[in-house]
Design a protein around this motif. Structure first.
Motif, PDB file in Angstrom:
ATOM      1  N   GLN A  48     -57.510 -71.116  -9.040  1.00  0.00           N
ATOM      2  CA  GLN A  48     -58.639 -71.528  -8.221  1.00  0.00           C
ATOM      3  C   GLN A  48     -58.277 -71.722  -6.754  1.00  0.00           C
ATOM      4  OE1 GLN A  48     -61.610 -71.553  -9.668  1.00  0.00           O
ATOM      5  NE2 GLN A  48     -60.613 -71.033 -11.598  1.00  0.00           N
ATOM      6  N   CYS A  49     -57.011 -71.813  -6.424  1.00  0.00           N
ATOM      7  CA  CYS A  49     -56.636 -72.233  -5.075  1.00  0.00           C
ATOM      8  C   CYS A  49     -57.050 -71.270  -3.969  1.00  0.00           C
ATOM      9  CB  CYS A  49     -55.148 -72.568  -5.005  1.00  0.00           C
ATOM     10  SG  CYS A  49     -54.029 -71.163  -4.810  1.00  0.00           S
ATOM     11  N   PRO A  50     -57.201 -69.956  -4.191  1.00  0.00           N
ATOM     12  CA  PRO A  50     -57.637 -69.101  -3.075  1.00  0.00           C
ATOM     13  C   PRO A  50     -59.081 -69.341  -2.628  1.00  0.00           C
ATOM     14  CG  PRO A  50     -56.492 -67.794  -4.734  1.00  0.00           C
ATOM     15  CD  PRO A  50     -56.767 -69.135  -5.345  1.00  0.00           C
ATOM     16  N   LEU A  51     -59.896 -70.025  -3.441  1.00  0.00           N
ATOM     17  CA  LEU A  51     -61.307 -70.213  -3.100  1.00  0.00           C
ATOM     18  C   LEU A  51     -61.469 -70.815  -1.714  1.00  0.00           C
ATOM     19  CD1 LEU A  51     -62.726 -71.604  -6.475  1.00  0.00           C
ATOM     20  CD2 LEU A  51     -63.160 -69.353  -5.473  1.00  0.00           C
ATOM     21  N   ARG A  77     -59.554 -62.889   8.936  1.00  0.00           N
ATOM     22  CA  ARG A  77     -60.089 -63.919   8.052  1.00  0.00           C
ATOM     23  C   ARG A  77     -60.401 -63.309   6.698  1.00  0.00           C
ATOM     24  NH1 ARG A  77     -61.816 -65.731  13.002  1.00  0.00           N
ATOM     25  NH2 ARG A  77     -61.422 -67.965  13.335  1.00  0.00           N
ATOM     26  N   VAL A  78     -60.224 -64.132   5.674  1.00  0.00           N
ATOM     27  CA  VAL A  78     -60.588 -63.697   4.330  1.00  0.00           C
ATOM     28  C   VAL A  78     -61.288 -64.845   3.616  1.00  0.00           C
ATOM     29  CG1 VAL A  78     -58.307 -64.312   3.398  1.00  0.00           C
ATOM     30  CG2 VAL A  78     -59.770 -62.711   2.148  1.00  0.00           C
ATOM     31  N   SER A  79     -62.390 -64.529   2.962  1.00  0.00           N
ATOM     32  CA  SER A  79     -63.146 -65.516   2.187  1.00  0.00           C
ATOM     33  C   SER A  79     -63.124 -65.108   0.725  1.00  0.00           C
ATOM     34  CB  SER A  79     -64.595 -65.602   2.687  1.00  0.00           C
ATOM     35  OG  SER A  79     -64.642 -66.095   4.010  1.00  0.00           O
ATOM     36  N   ALA A 128     -64.640 -65.883  -2.868  1.00  0.00           N
ATOM     37  CA  ALA A 128     -65.802 -66.547  -3.467  1.00  0.00           C
ATOM     38  C   ALA A 128     -65.568 -66.822  -4.943  1.00  0.00           C
ATOM     39  CB  ALA A 128     -67.048 -65.683  -3.294  1.00  0.00           C
ATOM     40  N   ALA A 129     -66.346 -67.770  -5.485  1.00  0.00           N
ATOM     41  CA  ALA A 129     -66.209 -68.160  -6.891  1.00  0.00           C
ATOM     42  C   ALA A 129     -66.592 -67.035  -7.841  1.00  0.00           C
ATOM     43  CB  ALA A 129     -67.055 -69.400  -7.171  1.00  0.00           C
ATOM     44  N   ASP A 130     -67.395 -66.070  -7.379  1.00  0.00           N
ATOM     45  CA  ASP A 130     -67.774 -64.953  -8.253  1.00  0.00           C
ATOM     46  C   ASP A 130     -66.709 -63.853  -8.264  1.00  0.00           C
ATOM     47  OD1 ASP A 130     -68.058 -63.840  -5.755  1.00  0.00           O
ATOM     48  OD2 ASP A 130     -70.159 -63.234  -6.013  1.00  0.00           O
ATOM     49  N   ARG A 131     -65.530 -64.175  -7.717  1.00  0.00           N
ATOM     50  CA  ARG A 131     -64.373 -63.276  -7.695  1.00  0.00           C
ATOM     51  C   ARG A 131     -64.596 -62.050  -6.794  1.00  0.00           C
ATOM     52  NH1 ARG A 131     -62.835 -67.416  -9.202  1.00  0.00           N
ATOM     53  NH2 ARG A 131     -61.311 -67.879 -10.815  1.00  0.00           N
ATOM     54  N   THR A 132     -65.343 -62.248  -5.720  1.00  0.00           N
ATOM     55  CA  THR A 132     -65.441 -61.243  -4.662  1.00  0.00           C
ATOM     56  C   THR A 132     -64.800 -61.824  -3.403  1.00  0.00           C
ATOM     57  OG1 THR A 132     -67.630 -61.998  -3.936  1.00  0.00           O
ATOM     58  CG2 THR A 132     -67.547 -60.240  -5.604  1.00  0.00           C
ATOM     59  N   TYR A 133     -64.374 -60.958  -2.512  1.00  0.00           N
ATOM     60  CA  TYR A 133     -63.799 -61.430  -1.251  1.00  0.00           C
ATOM     61  C   TYR A 133     -64.315 -60.579  -0.101  1.00  0.00           C
ATOM     62  CZ  TYR A 133     -60.520 -57.494  -0.878  1.00  0.00           C
ATOM     63  OH  TYR A 133     -59.981 -56.240  -0.744  1.00  0.00           O
ATOM     64  N   THR A 134     -64.248 -61.148   1.109  1.00  0.00           N
ATOM     65  CA  THR A 134     -64.576 -60.436   2.340  1.00  0.00           C
ATOM     66  C   THR A 134     -63.452 -60.654   3.334  1.00  0.00           C
ATOM     67  OG1 THR A 134     -66.952 -60.759   1.993  1.00  0.00           O
ATOM     68  CG2 THR A 134     -66.248 -60.141   4.209  1.00  0.00           C
ATOM     69  N   PHE A 135     -62.909 -59.566   3.818  1.00  0.00           N
ATOM     70  CA  PHE A 135     -61.808 -59.592   4.786  1.00  0.00           C
ATOM     71  C   PHE A 135     -62.356 -59.063   6.108  1.00  0.00           C
ATOM     72  CE2 PHE A 135     -58.261 -57.688   7.030  1.00  0.00           C
ATOM     73  CZ  PHE A 135     -57.174 -58.505   6.779  1.00  0.00           C
ATOM     74  N   THR A 136     -62.188 -59.816   7.201  1.00  0.00           N
ATOM     75  CA  THR A 136     -62.751 -59.401   8.488  1.00  0.00           C
ATOM     76  C   THR A 136     -61.705 -59.454   9.601  1.00  0.00           C
ATOM     77  OG1 THR A 136     -63.518 -61.656   8.918  1.00  0.00           O
ATOM     78  CG2 THR A 136     -65.094 -60.144   7.898  1.00  0.00           C
ATOM     79  N   TYR A 137     -61.893 -58.575  10.595  1.00  0.00           N
ATOM     80  CA  TYR A 137     -61.061 -58.551  11.801  1.00  0.00           C
ATOM     81  C   TYR A 137     -61.845 -59.217  12.930  1.00  0.00           C
ATOM     82  CZ  TYR A 137     -58.414 -54.964   9.258  1.00  0.00           C
ATOM     83  OH  TYR A 137     -57.670 -54.281   8.327  1.00  0.00           O
ATOM     84  N   ASP A 138     -61.229 -60.205  13.569  1.00  0.00           N
ATOM     85  CA  ASP A 138     -61.896 -60.950  14.632  1.00  0.00           C
ATOM     86  C   ASP A 138     -61.128 -60.757  15.940  1.00  0.00           C
ATOM     87  OD1 ASP A 138     -63.228 -62.702  16.258  1.00  0.00           O
ATOM     88  OD2 ASP A 138     -62.785 -64.499  15.080  1.00  0.00           O
TER      89      ASP A 138
END
Length: 228
Positions: free
Chosen positions: A83-86, A118-120, A122-132
């Motif tokens: 759970q820790c990456p959430l 940045r990376v998010s 989510a609890a539904d086991r999806t992620y979003t990685f963005t360049y800022d």
């Protein structure tokens, strides 16, 4: 807190009770006992029966049948690492690209990096990685690459192993050399489209997410994300 007997000991107690009182019913006495003795034995038997009944009830309640106890047990058995990456995490792009082995992938053409990734998770086991605001300095410094757009995918943790898979990449890489826009190399474009390493070991502590690349040219490289 009563001390509960296991099933074997409980079975032995049933046998002992029968031997002590002459039948499975507490308080039964041999017929040749005096009336006072029978009354005393009956009272003792009733008290023992009540005590045994309370003990059995307490043991049954503590045997795992209580819903709240089951819920606490299930929570305690869950892996905290899973759970820790959430949440949302960030790191300087230079650290992330070092972990990815961008220098090796591009044969040393990337000299410096500015901006944040940045990376998010989510609890539904999806992620979003963005360049800022990510800008790469290329070659002898006369060229640069501006990187933007998100990478989305799925993630899971087994043990301490994080596995990711890209489902969509809308990353844009715009390269300029001496003021002229050029097409980015396949190696640079491919490296930036993926975002996160596909496999890494993870651990969390004090608002930090530590990842260590598990395979490939960058195996063993580490980067520490901070909680946003």
């Amino acid at each position: 807190m009563p001390v509960c007997l296991d099933r074997r000991v409980s079975g032995d107690w049933q046998k002992t009770r029968f031997l002590m009182f002459g039948s499975a019913r507490f308080g039964s006495q041999p017929p040749d006992r005096p009336a006072a003795g029978r009354r005393s034995g009956r009272v003792s038997g009733v008290l023992l029966a009540a005590a045994a009944g309370s003990l059995v009830a307490a043991c049954t309640a503590g045997s795992g049948s209580h819903p709240a106890a089951n819920a606490r047990g299930a929570a305690a058995s869950a892996s905290p690492t899973a759970q820790c990456p959430l949440g949302t995490w960030s790191v300087p792009a230079s650290a992330e690209f070092a972990e990815m082995g961008l220098d090796t992938m591009t044969r040393g053409s990337v000299k410096a990096t500015a901006g944040t990734v940045r990376v998010s998770f989510a609890a539904d086991r999806t992620y979003t990685f963005t360049y800022d605001g990510v800008v790469l300095v290329l070659g002898d410094g006369s060229g640069s690459a501006t990187v933007s757009g998100p990478v989305t995918g799925t993630w899971q943790v087994t043990g301490d192993k994080l596995t990711t898979a890209v489902t969509s990449s809308k990353v844009s890489v715009k390269v300029s050399v001496a003021g002229v826009n050029v097409t980015p190399s396949d190696a640079l474009n491919r490296a930036l489209q993926g975002g996160l390493p596909s496999t890494a070991r993870v651990s969390c502590a004090s608002g930090r997410l530590l990842t260590t690349v598990s395979a490939g040219a960058a195996a063993g490289r580490q980067v520490t994300f901070s909680a946003d």
